[in-house]
Design a protein around this motif. Structure first.
Motif, PDB file in Angstrom:
ATOM      1  N   ARG A  91       8.637   3.218   3.070  1.00 44.72           N
ATOM      2  CA  ARG A  91       7.377   3.665   3.701  1.00 44.72           C
ATOM      3  C   ARG A  91       7.377   3.152   5.121  1.00 44.72           C
ATOM      4  O   ARG A  91       6.712   3.680   5.950  1.00 44.72           O
ATOM      5  CB  ARG A  91       6.077   2.943   2.812  1.00 44.72           C
ATOM      6  CG  ARG A  91       5.975   3.850   1.487  1.00 44.72           C
ATOM      7  CD  ARG A  91       4.727   3.158   0.922  1.00 44.72           C
ATOM      8  NE  ARG A  91       4.189   4.213  -0.471  1.00 44.72           N
ATOM      9  CZ  ARG A  91       3.577   5.116  -0.364  1.00 44.72           C
ATOM     10  NH1 ARG A  91       2.847   5.472   0.915  1.00 44.72           N
ATOM     11  NH2 ARG A  91       3.163   5.973  -1.190  1.00 44.72           N
ATOM     12  N   TYR A  95       9.167   5.155   7.426  1.00 50.19           N
ATOM     13  CA  TYR A  95       8.674   6.621   7.538  1.00 50.19           C
ATOM     14  C   TYR A  95       7.446   6.346   8.273  1.00 50.19           C
ATOM     15  O   TYR A  95       6.698   7.504   9.257  1.00 50.19           O
ATOM     16  CB  TYR A  95       8.705   7.297   6.260  1.00 50.19           C
ATOM     17  CG  TYR A  95       9.743   7.858   5.932  1.00 50.19           C
ATOM     18  CD1 TYR A  95      10.515   8.659   6.742  1.00 50.19           C
ATOM     19  CD2 TYR A  95      10.424   7.532   4.596  1.00 50.19           C
ATOM     20  CE1 TYR A  95      11.979   9.244   6.383  1.00 50.19           C
ATOM     21  CE2 TYR A  95      11.705   7.938   4.329  1.00 50.19           C
ATOM     22  CZ  TYR A  95      12.422   8.570   5.111  1.00 50.19           C
ATOM     23  OH  TYR A  95      13.677   9.276   4.942  1.00 50.19           O
ATOM     24  N   PHE A  99       1.008   4.284   6.665  1.00 48.53           N
ATOM     25  CA  PHE A  99       1.751   3.798   5.443  1.00 48.53           C
ATOM     26  C   PHE A  99       1.220   3.979   4.153  1.00 48.53           C
ATOM     27  O   PHE A  99       2.420   4.492   3.212  1.00 48.53           O
ATOM     28  CB  PHE A  99       1.671   2.196   5.558  1.00 48.53           C
ATOM     29  CG  PHE A  99       2.555   1.250   4.640  1.00 48.53           C
ATOM     30  CD1 PHE A  99       3.917   1.024   4.756  1.00 48.53           C
ATOM     31  CD2 PHE A  99       1.894   1.126   3.377  1.00 48.53           C
ATOM     32  CE1 PHE A  99       4.803   0.276   4.077  1.00 48.53           C
ATOM     33  CE2 PHE A  99       2.888   0.166   2.661  1.00 48.53           C
ATOM     34  CZ  PHE A  99       4.164  -0.107   2.881  1.00 48.53           C
ATOM     35  N   ASN A 100       0.422   4.505   3.835  1.00 50.32           N
ATOM     36  CA  ASN A 100      -0.337   5.001   2.515  1.00 50.32           C
ATOM     37  C   ASN A 100      -0.583   6.504   2.523  1.00 50.32           C
ATOM     38  O   ASN A 100      -1.029   7.320   1.426  1.00 50.32           O
ATOM     39  CB  ASN A 100      -1.390   4.552   2.273  1.00 50.32           C
ATOM     40  CG  ASN A 100      -1.474   2.803   1.781  1.00 50.32           C
ATOM     41  OD1 ASN A 100      -0.434   2.366   1.157  1.00 50.32           O
ATOM     42  ND2 ASN A 100      -2.431   2.052   2.544  1.00 50.32           N
ATOM     43  N   VAL A 127       3.931  10.288   4.193  1.00 55.37           N
ATOM     44  CA  VAL A 127       4.902   9.422   3.901  1.00 55.37           C
ATOM     45  C   VAL A 127       5.459   9.292   2.408  1.00 55.37           C
ATOM     46  O   VAL A 127       6.631   8.888   2.275  1.00 55.37           O
ATOM     47  CB  VAL A 127       4.290   7.990   4.622  1.00 55.37           C
ATOM     48  CG1 VAL A 127       5.176   6.819   3.845  1.00 55.37           C
ATOM     49  CG2 VAL A 127       4.382   7.704   5.989  1.00 55.37           C
ATOM     50  N   SER A 128       4.576   9.319   1.516  1.00 56.13           N
ATOM     51  CA  SER A 128       4.838   9.368   0.297  1.00 56.13           C
ATOM     52  C   SER A 128       5.777  10.543  -0.142  1.00 56.13           C
ATOM     53  O   SER A 128       6.950  10.180  -0.849  1.00 56.13           O
ATOM     54  CB  SER A 128       3.628   9.472  -0.624  1.00 56.13           C
ATOM     55  OG  SER A 128       2.656   8.267  -0.604  1.00 56.13           O
ATOM     56  N   THR A 179       9.379   9.602   1.344  1.00 55.70           N
ATOM     57  CA  THR A 179      10.110   8.584   0.578  1.00 55.70           C
ATOM     58  C   THR A 179      10.619   9.242  -0.800  1.00 55.70           C
ATOM     59  O   THR A 179      11.692   8.811  -1.484  1.00 55.70           O
ATOM     60  CB  THR A 179       8.988   7.502  -0.089  1.00 55.70           C
ATOM     61  OG1 THR A 179       7.926   7.701  -0.549  1.00 55.70           O
ATOM     62  CG2 THR A 179       8.523   6.802   1.333  1.00 55.70           C
TER      63      THR A 179
END
Length: 224
Positions: free
Chosen positions: A110, A113, A163-164, A168-169, A172
């Motif tokens: 995370r 990205y 990040f959240n 990004v999820s 990953t």
């Protein structure tokens, strides 16, 4: 760093960024020992049974570097790979993919990205390696990562949002899927054109692995 070297214990996960575990011999074998040999399938590189997904546009050859920020050999290889990536031919597209051999590696995926989404990789990618390997900071958790990034002058709220984020999820998840498609067994490792895989163990050094990659690029370019 070999996949089999990773323990699934929580304690090992938290200490991972400070450990130097048994690894792929990234910089230890002199490339001159094997430089004159033509790379051989099954010895110096592997061909995938099923092609992996690529992001490069048509007419371009994708080279993927699989890495983990806490891997000491990835840290050692980064300057060499970075210099090589800047002089590849125009028909070659290079990208980095952070691996996750187990779920607690996800925060560093995370991190990569999120920095990419914010346009901060050029500024902070090498600094992440330095923080872990030179300054001995532990960046194994989301909280530690967010605090460290904020200390680099990045807006904490904006970074946390990235990040959240769903994007990004998604990245990953795709990174882990690609790692599995290439059957990555250790890092640093390299994939070429969604078809070929090599690493320091196969090529006998990470420096020679780049020579093998150049050979494989030529193979893909010629349609072989």
């Amino acid at each position: 760093m070999k996949r089999r070297d990773f323990s699934f214990t929580c304690g090992a996960a938290l200490a991972a960024s400070a450990l130097v575990l048994p690894t792929v011999r990234a910089q230890t074998t002199a490339p001159a020992q094997v430089q004159g040999k033509k790379p051989e399938l099954g010895t110096d590189y592997l061909q995938l049974d099923k092609r992996a997904a690529v992001e490069a546009p048509a007419g371009k050859i994708e080279v993927v570097e699989f890495f983990w920020y806490s891997c000491p050999h990835c840290n050692a290889f980064e300057p060499t790979f970075d210099a090589w990536s800047k002089r590849v031919p125009k028909d070659v597209v290079v990208r980095r993919v952070p691996i996750a051999f187990r779920p607690d590696f996800a925060p560093q995926q995370r991190l990569f990205y999120a920095l990419e989404a914010m346009g901060l990789l050029d500024q902070l990618h090498r600094k992440v390696f330095a923080a872990i390997h030179s300054e001995k900071q532990s960046l194994a958790t989301g909280e530690a990562i967010v605090d460290w990034v904020a200390k680099q002058g990045v807006d904490k709220a904006k970074f946390l949002e990235s990040f959240n984020s769903f994007s990004v999820s998604t990245k990953t998840s795709r990174a882990t899927q690609l790692q599995n498609a290439y059957k990555v067994e250790g890092v640093p490792a390299l994939g070429v054109g969604g078809r070929f895989y090599t690493d320091g163990s196969l090529a006998k050094s990470m420096e020679r692995s780049l020579q093998v990659v150049e050979f494989l690029i030529a193979q893909v370019r010629s349609g072989r």
